[in-house]
Design an enzyme around this catalytic site. Sequence first.
Site, PDB file in Angstrom:
ATOM      1  N   THR A 164     -26.720  23.342  13.130  1.00 53.43           N
ATOM      2  CA  THR A 164     -26.092  22.800  11.917  1.00 53.43           C
ATOM      3  C   THR A 164     -25.862  23.954  10.939  1.00 53.43           C
ATOM      4  O   THR A 164     -26.692  24.860  10.819  1.00 53.43           O
ATOM      5  CB  THR A 164     -26.962  21.700  11.259  1.00 53.43           C
ATOM      6  OG1 THR A 164     -28.180  22.283  10.795  1.00 53.43           O
ATOM      7  CG2 THR A 164     -27.251  20.567  12.233  1.00 53.43           C
TER       8      THR A 164
ATOM      9  N   GLY B  73     -23.545  33.271   7.770  1.00 51.78           N
ATOM     10  CA  GLY B  73     -24.923  33.726   7.650  1.00 51.78           C
ATOM     11  C   GLY B  73     -25.766  33.590   8.914  1.00 51.78           C
ATOM     12  O   GLY B  73     -25.360  33.971  10.023  1.00 51.78           O
TER      13      GLY B  73
ATOM     14  N   TYR C 265     -36.271  22.951  -3.711  1.00 56.56           N
ATOM     15  CA  TYR C 265     -35.954  23.669  -2.459  1.00 56.56           C
ATOM     16  C   TYR C 265     -37.212  23.823  -1.612  1.00 56.56           C
ATOM     17  O   TYR C 265     -37.244  23.437  -0.430  1.00 56.56           O
ATOM     18  CB  TYR C 265     -35.364  25.035  -2.816  1.00 56.56           C
ATOM     19  CG  TYR C 265     -35.061  25.911  -1.621  1.00 56.56           C
ATOM     20  CD1 TYR C 265     -34.007  25.599  -0.774  1.00 56.56           C
ATOM     21  CD2 TYR C 265     -35.821  27.051  -1.357  1.00 56.56           C
ATOM     22  CE1 TYR C 265     -33.719  26.405   0.334  1.00 56.56           C
ATOM     23  CE2 TYR C 265     -35.542  27.858  -0.269  1.00 56.56           C
ATOM     24  CZ  TYR C 265     -34.491  27.533   0.574  1.00 56.56           C
ATOM     25  OH  TYR C 265     -34.215  28.326   1.660  1.00 56.56           O
TER      26      TYR C 265
HETATM   27  N1  LIG Z   1     -30.541  33.703   3.042  1.00 59.30           N
HETATM   28  C1  LIG Z   1     -31.823  33.650   2.717  1.00 59.30           C
HETATM   29  O1  LIG Z   1     -32.351  34.504   2.008  1.00 59.30           O
HETATM   30  C2  LIG Z   1     -32.662  32.503   3.228  1.00 59.30           C
HETATM   31  C3  LIG Z   1     -34.069  32.565   3.034  1.00 59.30           C
HETATM   32  C4  LIG Z   1     -34.851  31.533   3.508  1.00 59.30           C
HETATM   33  C5  LIG Z   1     -34.274  30.447   4.141  1.00 59.30           C
HETATM   34  N2  LIG Z   1     -32.915  30.405   4.301  1.00 59.30           N
HETATM   35  C6  LIG Z   1     -32.362  29.235   4.954  1.00 59.30           C
HETATM   36  O2  LIG Z   1     -31.488  29.643   5.986  1.00 59.30           O
HETATM   37  C7  LIG Z   1     -30.499  28.643   6.216  1.00 59.30           C
HETATM   38  C8  LIG Z   1     -29.122  29.298   6.312  1.00 59.30           C
HETATM   39  O3  LIG Z   1     -28.880  29.985   5.103  1.00 59.30           O
HETATM   40  P1  LIG Z   1     -27.853  31.204   4.982  1.00 59.30           P
HETATM   41  O4  LIG Z   1     -28.450  32.171   4.038  1.00 59.30           O
HETATM   42  O5  LIG Z   1     -27.406  31.641   6.324  1.00 59.30           O
HETATM   43  O6  LIG Z   1     -26.651  30.493   4.191  1.00 59.30           O
HETATM   44  P2  LIG Z   1     -25.069  30.674   4.262  1.00 59.30           P
HETATM   45  O7  LIG Z   1     -24.673  32.051   4.667  1.00 59.30           O
HETATM   46  O8  LIG Z   1     -24.583  30.149   2.948  1.00 59.30           O
HETATM   47  O9  LIG Z   1     -24.649  29.670   5.423  1.00 59.30           O
HETATM   48  C9  LIG Z   1     -24.925  28.309   5.308  1.00 59.30           C
HETATM   49  C10 LIG Z   1     -24.182  27.586   6.401  1.00 59.30           C
HETATM   50  O10 LIG Z   1     -24.529  26.194   6.339  1.00 59.30           O
HETATM   51  C11 LIG Z   1     -23.369  25.424   6.076  1.00 59.30           C
HETATM   52  N3  LIG Z   1     -23.760  24.308   5.216  1.00 59.30           N
HETATM   53  C12 LIG Z   1     -24.252  24.349   3.958  1.00 59.30           C
HETATM   54  N4  LIG Z   1     -24.495  23.100   3.518  1.00 59.30           N
HETATM   55  C13 LIG Z   1     -24.149  22.261   4.532  1.00 59.30           C
HETATM   56  C14 LIG Z   1     -24.160  20.859   4.695  1.00 59.30           C
HETATM   57  N5  LIG Z   1     -24.569  20.040   3.712  1.00 59.30           N
HETATM   58  N6  LIG Z   1     -23.732  20.335   5.870  1.00 59.30           N
HETATM   59  C15 LIG Z   1     -23.315  21.137   6.869  1.00 59.30           C
HETATM   60  N7  LIG Z   1     -23.270  22.472   6.770  1.00 59.30           N
HETATM   61  C16 LIG Z   1     -23.679  23.027   5.607  1.00 59.30           C
HETATM   62  C17 LIG Z   1     -22.376  26.377   5.428  1.00 59.30           C
HETATM   63  O11 LIG Z   1     -21.034  25.966   5.631  1.00 59.30           O
HETATM   64  P3  LIG Z   1     -20.238  25.047   4.571  1.00 59.30           P
HETATM   65  O12 LIG Z   1     -20.775  25.406   3.214  1.00 59.30           O
HETATM   66  O13 LIG Z   1     -18.813  25.409   4.785  1.00 59.30           O
HETATM   67  O14 LIG Z   1     -20.540  23.624   4.959  1.00 59.30           O
HETATM   68  C18 LIG Z   1     -22.681  27.632   6.232  1.00 59.30           C
HETATM   69  O15 LIG Z   1     -22.099  27.560   7.525  1.00 59.30           O
HETATM   70  C19 LIG Z   1     -30.656  27.627   5.089  1.00 59.30           C
HETATM   71  O16 LIG Z   1     -31.372  26.503   5.556  1.00 59.30           O
HETATM   72  C20 LIG Z   1     -31.487  28.378   4.045  1.00 59.30           C
HETATM   73  O17 LIG Z   1     -32.273  27.509   3.257  1.00 59.30           O
HETATM   74  C21 LIG Z   1     -32.115  31.398   3.859  1.00 59.30           C
END
Ligand SMILES: NC(=O)c1ccc[n+]([C@@H]2O[C@H](COP(=O)([O-])OP(=O)(O)OC[C@H]3O[C@@H](n4cnc5c(N)ncnc54)[C@H](OP(=O)(O)O)[C@@H]3O)[C@@H](O)[C@H]2O)c1
Length: 249
Positions: A12, A17, A150
Amino acid sequence: MARLTGKFALITGGSSGIGLETARQFMAEGAIVAITGRDEAALARAKEALGADLITLISDAGNIAGQAELAQAIKRLWGRLDILFINAGDVTHLPLADWNEATYQQAINTNFSGPFFLIQKLLPLFTRPSSIILCGSTSVHIGLPQSSVYAASKAALLSLARTLSGELIGQGIRVNGLSPGPTDTPAMKKLGLPAEEEAALRKTIVELVPAGELGSPADIAHAAVYLASDESRFMVGTEMLVDGGVANL
Ligand SMILES: NC(=O)c1ccc[n+]([C@@H]2O[C@H](COP(=O)([O-])OP(=O)(O)OC[C@H]3O[C@@H](n4cnc5c(N)ncnc54)[C@H](OP(=O)(O)O)[C@@H]3O)[C@@H](O)[C@H]2O)c1
Protein backbone atom coordinates in the site's frame (compact mmCIF):
# COMPACT_ATOMS: atom_id res chain seq x y z
CA MET A 1 17.85 -17.99 -6.86
CA ALA A 2 16.07 -14.68 -6.21
CA ARG A 3 14.63 -14.44 -2.71
CA LEU A 4 10.99 -13.78 -3.63
CA THR A 5 10.61 -15.83 -6.79
CA GLY A 6 6.98 -16.60 -7.57
CA LYS A 7 5.58 -14.63 -4.66
CA PHE A 8 2.67 -12.22 -5.09
CA ALA A 9 3.07 -8.98 -3.14
CA LEU A 10 0.78 -6.05 -2.40
CA ILE A 11 2.30 -2.79 -1.15
CA THR A 12 0.00 0.00 0.00
CA GLY A 13 1.28 3.47 -0.83
CA GLY A 14 3.85 2.42 -3.39
CA SER A 15 4.12 5.39 -5.72
CA SER A 16 6.81 7.18 -3.71
CA GLY A 17 9.52 6.87 -1.07
CA ILE A 18 9.83 3.64 0.92
CA GLY A 19 6.93 1.90 -0.86
CA LEU A 20 8.30 2.60 -4.34
CA GLU A 21 11.83 1.43 -3.47
CA THR A 22 10.40 -1.69 -1.80
CA ALA A 23 8.40 -2.45 -4.95
CA ARG A 24 11.61 -2.10 -6.96
CA GLN A 25 13.52 -4.49 -4.65
CA PHE A 26 10.64 -7.00 -4.44
CA MET A 27 10.51 -7.13 -8.26
CA ALA A 28 14.29 -7.49 -8.50
CA GLU A 29 13.96 -10.49 -6.15
CA GLY A 30 11.42 -12.14 -8.43
CA ALA A 31 8.09 -11.10 -6.89
CA ILE A 32 4.99 -10.08 -8.82
CA VAL A 33 4.03 -6.73 -7.32
CA ALA A 34 0.98 -4.49 -7.05
CA ILE A 35 1.09 -1.05 -5.42
CA THR A 36 -1.66 1.29 -4.33
CA GLY A 37 -1.93 5.06 -4.13
CA ARG A 38 -4.53 7.81 -4.35
CA ASP A 39 -3.10 9.66 -7.32
CA GLU A 40 -3.36 8.22 -10.83
CA ALA A 41 -0.50 10.34 -12.20
CA ALA A 42 1.86 9.30 -9.39
CA LEU A 43 1.00 5.63 -10.00
CA ALA A 44 1.65 6.09 -13.73
CA ARG A 45 5.08 7.58 -12.95
CA ALA A 46 5.86 4.58 -10.73
CA LYS A 47 4.93 2.22 -13.55
CA GLU A 48 7.16 4.14 -15.92
CA ALA A 49 10.03 3.87 -13.43
CA LEU A 50 9.62 0.18 -12.54
CA GLY A 51 8.28 -1.24 -15.80
CA ALA A 52 5.06 -2.54 -17.30
CA ASP A 53 4.97 -5.61 -15.01
CA LEU A 54 4.17 -3.40 -12.02
CA ILE A 55 0.45 -3.43 -11.25
CA THR A 56 -1.00 -0.17 -9.99
CA LEU A 57 -4.30 0.16 -8.15
CA ILE A 58 -6.09 3.31 -7.05
CA SER A 59 -7.06 2.91 -3.41
CA ASP A 60 -7.20 5.17 -0.34
CA ALA A 61 -5.83 3.38 2.73
CA GLY A 62 -8.00 5.59 4.95
CA ASN A 63 -11.26 4.59 3.28
CA ILE A 64 -12.46 1.68 5.40
CA ALA A 65 -15.26 0.60 3.05
CA GLY A 66 -12.81 0.69 0.12
CA GLN A 67 -10.62 -2.08 1.58
CA ALA A 68 -13.04 -4.80 0.48
CA GLU A 69 -12.80 -3.47 -3.07
CA LEU A 70 -8.99 -3.63 -2.96
CA ALA A 71 -9.11 -7.22 -1.67
CA GLN A 72 -11.53 -8.10 -4.48
CA ALA A 73 -9.12 -6.62 -7.02
CA ILE A 74 -6.30 -8.82 -5.67
CA LYS A 75 -8.60 -11.85 -5.76
CA ARG A 76 -9.45 -11.15 -9.41
CA LEU A 77 -5.79 -10.55 -10.32
CA TRP A 78 -4.07 -13.44 -8.58
CA GLY A 79 -6.55 -15.34 -6.38
CA ARG A 80 -3.83 -15.45 -3.68
CA LEU A 81 -1.38 -13.27 -1.76
CA ASP A 82 2.03 -14.15 -0.27
CA ILE A 83 3.23 -10.74 0.95
CA LEU A 84 1.36 -7.68 2.22
CA PHE A 85 3.33 -4.54 3.09
CA ILE A 86 1.11 -2.03 4.90
CA ASN A 87 3.16 1.03 4.04
CA ALA A 88 0.77 3.91 3.24
CA GLY A 89 0.71 6.31 6.16
CA ASP A 90 -0.69 9.65 7.26
CA VAL A 91 2.33 11.55 8.62
CA THR A 92 0.52 14.62 9.95
CA HIS A 93 2.37 16.16 12.90
CA LEU A 94 0.63 18.93 14.89
CA PRO A 95 0.75 20.46 18.36
CA LEU A 96 -1.97 19.04 20.62
CA ALA A 97 -4.02 22.24 20.41
CA ASP A 98 -4.25 22.11 16.61
CA TRP A 99 -5.83 18.67 16.13
CA ASN A 100 -9.51 18.53 15.23
CA GLU A 101 -11.85 15.57 14.76
CA ALA A 102 -11.31 15.47 11.00
CA THR A 103 -7.49 15.46 11.06
CA TYR A 104 -7.50 13.00 13.97
CA GLN A 105 -9.91 10.58 12.28
CA GLN A 106 -8.08 10.77 8.95
CA ALA A 107 -4.79 9.79 10.60
CA ILE A 108 -6.35 6.95 12.61
CA ASN A 109 -8.24 5.62 9.59
CA THR A 110 -5.18 5.65 7.35
CA ASN A 111 -2.66 4.28 9.84
CA PHE A 112 -4.82 1.77 11.68
CA SER A 113 -8.49 1.22 10.76
CA GLY A 114 -8.03 0.91 7.00
CA PRO A 115 -5.08 -1.51 7.37
CA PHE A 116 -6.98 -3.58 9.95
CA PHE A 117 -9.93 -4.10 7.61
CA LEU A 118 -7.67 -4.65 4.61
CA ILE A 119 -5.97 -7.56 6.41
CA GLN A 120 -9.42 -8.90 7.36
CA LYS A 121 -10.69 -8.75 3.77
CA LEU A 122 -7.50 -10.32 2.38
CA LEU A 123 -7.54 -13.18 4.90
CA PRO A 124 -8.98 -15.84 2.55
CA LEU A 125 -6.23 -15.08 0.01
CA PHE A 126 -3.13 -15.51 2.16
CA THR A 127 -1.01 -18.52 1.24
CA ARG A 128 0.95 -20.79 3.58
CA PRO A 129 3.52 -19.41 4.27
CA SER A 130 2.81 -15.72 3.94
CA SER A 131 4.19 -12.55 5.47
CA ILE A 132 2.43 -9.37 6.55
CA ILE A 133 4.71 -6.39 7.23
CA LEU A 134 3.35 -3.39 9.12
CA CYS A 135 5.19 -0.11 8.64
CA GLY A 136 5.46 1.47 12.07
CA SER A 137 7.86 4.21 13.10
CA THR A 138 10.61 4.79 15.61
CA SER A 139 8.34 7.61 16.86
CA VAL A 140 6.39 4.96 18.77
CA HIS A 141 9.36 4.64 21.13
CA ILE A 142 10.27 8.28 21.77
CA GLY A 143 8.44 11.40 22.93
CA LEU A 144 8.73 13.52 19.81
CA PRO A 145 6.69 16.74 20.08
CA GLN A 146 3.73 16.99 17.66
CA SER A 147 3.72 13.26 16.99
CA SER A 148 0.88 12.36 19.41
CA VAL A 149 -1.71 10.97 16.99
CA TYR A 150 0.88 9.68 14.50
CA ALA A 151 2.79 7.73 17.16
CA ALA A 152 -0.39 6.42 18.81
CA SER A 153 -1.83 5.20 15.50
CA LYS A 154 1.47 3.50 14.59
CA ALA A 155 1.62 1.91 18.06
CA ALA A 156 -1.87 0.50 17.46
CA LEU A 157 -0.80 -0.83 14.07
CA LEU A 158 2.35 -2.41 15.50
CA SER A 159 0.35 -4.15 18.22
CA LEU A 160 -1.31 -6.16 15.44
CA ALA A 161 2.03 -7.84 14.77
CA ARG A 162 1.63 -9.65 18.09
CA THR A 163 -2.10 -10.21 18.26
CA LEU A 164 -2.65 -11.20 14.64
CA SER A 165 0.45 -13.42 14.65
CA GLY A 166 -1.05 -15.12 17.69
CA GLU A 167 -4.30 -15.57 15.81
CA LEU A 168 -2.95 -16.50 12.37
CA ILE A 169 0.35 -18.34 12.84
CA GLY A 170 -1.51 -21.64 12.69
CA GLN A 171 -2.44 -20.74 9.12
CA GLY A 172 1.20 -20.03 8.27
CA ILE A 173 0.75 -16.24 8.34
CA ARG A 174 3.49 -14.25 10.05
CA VAL A 175 2.91 -10.61 11.00
CA ASN A 176 5.83 -8.33 11.89
CA GLY A 177 6.44 -4.61 12.25
CA LEU A 178 9.09 -2.69 10.35
CA SER A 179 9.80 0.67 11.96
CA PRO A 180 11.87 3.21 10.05
CA GLY A 181 13.69 6.08 11.63
CA PRO A 182 14.00 9.41 9.83
CA THR A 183 14.29 8.45 6.16
CA ASP A 184 15.03 10.61 3.15
CA THR A 185 11.80 10.36 1.12
CA PRO A 186 9.57 12.89 -0.66
CA ALA A 187 7.33 12.94 2.47
CA MET A 188 9.02 16.05 3.85
CA LYS A 189 8.46 18.02 0.63
CA LYS A 190 4.75 17.25 0.91
CA LEU A 191 4.55 19.36 4.08
CA GLY A 192 4.68 22.37 1.73
CA LEU A 193 7.14 24.33 3.88
CA PRO A 194 9.14 27.25 2.48
CA ALA A 195 12.66 26.08 1.48
CA GLU A 196 14.34 27.70 4.50
CA GLU A 197 11.94 26.09 7.00
CA GLU A 198 12.29 22.74 5.28
CA ALA A 199 16.10 22.93 5.54
CA ALA A 200 15.84 23.85 9.23
CA LEU A 201 13.45 20.94 9.90
CA ARG A 202 15.75 18.57 8.05
CA LYS A 203 18.69 19.72 10.20
CA THR A 204 16.66 19.19 13.39
CA ILE A 205 15.67 15.71 12.26
CA VAL A 206 19.23 14.70 11.33
CA GLU A 207 20.36 15.83 14.81
CA LEU A 208 17.94 13.27 16.28
CA VAL A 209 19.77 10.39 14.62
CA PRO A 210 22.78 8.92 16.45
CA ALA A 211 24.05 7.50 13.13
CA GLY A 212 24.37 11.14 11.96
CA GLU A 213 22.35 10.96 8.77
CA LEU A 214 18.93 10.13 7.42
CA GLY A 215 18.20 6.60 6.30
CA SER A 216 17.53 5.92 2.64
CA PRO A 217 14.43 4.19 1.25
CA ALA A 218 16.81 1.39 0.23
CA ASP A 219 17.81 0.83 3.89
CA ILE A 220 14.17 0.19 4.77
CA ALA A 221 13.41 -1.82 1.63
CA HIS A 222 16.31 -4.23 2.35
CA ALA A 223 14.65 -5.02 5.68
CA ALA A 224 11.26 -5.40 3.97
CA VAL A 225 12.74 -7.94 1.53
CA TYR A 226 14.10 -9.96 4.46
CA LEU A 227 10.78 -9.86 6.33
CA ALA A 228 8.89 -10.77 3.15
CA SER A 229 11.14 -13.70 2.32
CA ASP A 230 11.19 -17.14 3.91
CA GLU A 231 14.66 -16.29 5.31
CA SER A 232 12.77 -14.60 8.17
CA ARG A 233 10.45 -17.57 8.74
CA PHE A 234 11.33 -17.67 12.46
CA MET A 235 10.51 -13.97 13.02
CA VAL A 236 6.96 -13.87 14.30
CA GLY A 237 5.01 -11.09 16.01
CA THR A 238 7.93 -8.73 16.51
CA GLU A 239 9.26 -5.37 15.31
CA MET A 240 12.37 -4.64 13.31
CA LEU A 241 13.75 -1.14 13.96
CA VAL A 242 15.77 0.39 11.13
CA ASP A 243 16.29 3.80 12.65
CA GLY A 244 19.97 4.77 12.90
CA GLY A 245 19.82 4.24 16.67
CA VAL A 246 17.06 6.77 17.42
CA ALA A 247 15.04 4.55 19.75
CA ASN A 248 17.84 2.78 21.59
CA LEU A 249 20.92 4.99 21.94
N1 LIG B 1 10.09 9.02 5.84
C1 LIG B 1 10.29 8.85 7.14
O1 LIG B 1 11.12 9.50 7.77
C2 LIG B 1 9.47 7.81 7.88
C3 LIG B 1 9.83 7.50 9.22
C4 LIG B 1 9.10 6.55 9.90
C5 LIG B 1 8.03 5.93 9.29
N2 LIG B 1 7.69 6.26 8.01
C6 LIG B 1 6.54 5.59 7.43
O2 LIG B 1 6.89 5.06 6.17
C7 LIG B 1 5.74 4.97 5.34
C8 LIG B 1 6.05 5.53 3.95
O3 LIG B 1 6.46 6.87 4.11
P1 LIG B 1 7.37 7.64 3.03
O4 LIG B 1 8.29 8.51 3.80
O5 LIG B 1 7.90 6.69 2.03
O6 LIG B 1 6.28 8.61 2.37
P2 LIG B 1 6.09 9.15 0.89
O7 LIG B 1 7.38 9.25 0.15
O8 LIG B 1 5.26 10.39 1.05
O9 LIG B 1 5.21 8.02 0.20
C9 LIG B 1 3.96 7.70 0.71
C10 LIG B 1 3.26 6.80 -0.28
O10 LIG B 1 2.00 6.40 0.27
C11 LIG B 1 0.94 6.87 -0.55
N3 LIG B 1 -0.17 7.24 0.32
C12 LIG B 1 -0.21 8.22 1.26
N4 LIG B 1 -1.42 8.23 1.85
C13 LIG B 1 -2.15 7.24 1.27
C14 LIG B 1 -3.46 6.75 1.43
N5 LIG B 1 -4.31 7.30 2.32
N6 LIG B 1 -3.88 5.72 0.66
C15 LIG B 1 -3.05 5.16 -0.24
N7 LIG B 1 -1.80 5.58 -0.45
C16 LIG B 1 -1.36 6.62 0.29
C17 LIG B 1 1.52 8.04 -1.34
O11 LIG B 1 0.84 8.24 -2.57
P3 LIG B 1 -0.40 9.26 -2.72
O12 LIG B 1 -0.14 10.38 -1.75
O13 LIG B 1 -0.35 9.66 -4.15
O14 LIG B 1 -1.63 8.46 -2.38
C18 LIG B 1 2.92 7.50 -1.58
O15 LIG B 1 2.92 6.52 -2.61
C19 LIG B 1 4.62 5.69 6.09
O16 LIG B 1 3.78 4.75 6.72
C20 LIG B 1 5.37 6.52 7.14
O17 LIG B 1 4.60 6.74 8.29
C21 LIG B 1 8.38 7.18 7.30
